[in-house]
Write a protein that holds these residues in place. Structure first.
Motif: not given
Length: 259
Positions: A70-94
């Motif tokens: 099973r692939a859920t939301c974070p599997d498809c929309h959140v990077p696994r590597d730490w730095l891209p993941k943090v960038v995605r979380k910052i973008q999520a503030s919008r």
């Protein structure tokens, strides 16, 4: 003098240890909080996601399939590597801002914004070479001989042409946003088009999603010109497919219907 030096050394050691422990606590708390936002329950905790895209995800090949993966939301929309993941979380503030102001807090608002939202996701996946898809899927690990002929052909072409997953797999877990008709309104007959679609849906699914085993390929998300070209290839026998023979002929599928 020696006593002062001993005290200074002890204070320095205690201070360093305290800073280290505070760092561990901060890092643990930060990482725990970030991972808590990487769960399906968190993603659908707001009604905008729960009542819209989550309902489309349910029953899709990413939720349930023969392999049980099973692939859920974070599997498809959140990077696994730490730095891209943090960038995605910052973008999520919008996204939090738009949630607060109610940009898509009704079904009507969501549908109106959907083409733009989908475009943002597709563009991001294109820029990263479908990075999140490749968490599970890899061209070089595919056994093309074990795939349906259509799927094997498409994957082989994509590999050689530098294609990426999102080029063909838009809408694999969610409905595609409404697209402008290929034909001008004076040539477009909605009722007749619906009749044609019912014929296609008999094998390819009511939303063009295809079958999980790949026997009947997915049509949703494919380029309209590509579909036209393949239908013409079926008609002139440049491409042979037994199930298509009864339909791909001039009597059942005249040229104007293809267009």
């Amino acid at each position: 003098m020696k006593l002062s030096m001993i005290r200074w050394t002890r204070c320095t050691a205690i201070g360093a240890l305290a800073l280290f422990l505070l760092g561990v606590i901060f890092w643990g708390g930060f990482n725990t909080a970030m991972e808590a936002t990487n769960t399906l329950p968190f993603c659908i905790s707001c009604h905008e996601m729960r009542d819209n895209v989550y309902q489309e995800y349910r029953g899709s090949v990413h939720e349930a399939n023969a392999s049980g993966v099973r692939a859920t939301c974070p599997d498809c929309h959140v990077p696994r590597d730490w730095l891209p993941k943090v960038v995605r979380k910052i973008q999520a503030s919008r996204e939090l801002y738009h949630w607060v102001v109610g940009t898509i807090d009704t079904r009507e608002k969501f549908l109106a914004r959907r083409p733009v939202l989908a475009g943002h996701v597709w563009d991001a996946m294109k820029r990263t070479d479908s990075r999140e898809c490749r968490n599970c899927h890899d061209f070089h690990s595919m056994q093309l001989a074990d795939q349906a002929r259509f799927a094997a052909d498409r994957h082989d072409r994509a590999l050689n042409a530098g294609g990426t997953c999102i080029d063909c797999h838009k809408g694999i877990s969610h409905e595609l946003p409404p697209l402008p008709p290929v034909l001008s309104e004076d040539r477009y007959d909605p009722e007749y088009a619906e009749e044609i679609m019912e014929t296609c849906a008999g094998c390819h699914g009511d939303k063009g999603q295809g079958t999980p085993d790949g026997e009947y390929p997915r049509l949703a998300g494919l380029d309209a010109h590509y579909i036209v070209r393949q239908l013409e290839n079926f008609k002139n026998r440049k491409r042979i497919n037994i199930p298509m023979i009864p339909y791909a002929n001039e009597r059942e599928l005249p040229g104007e219907d293809v267009q």
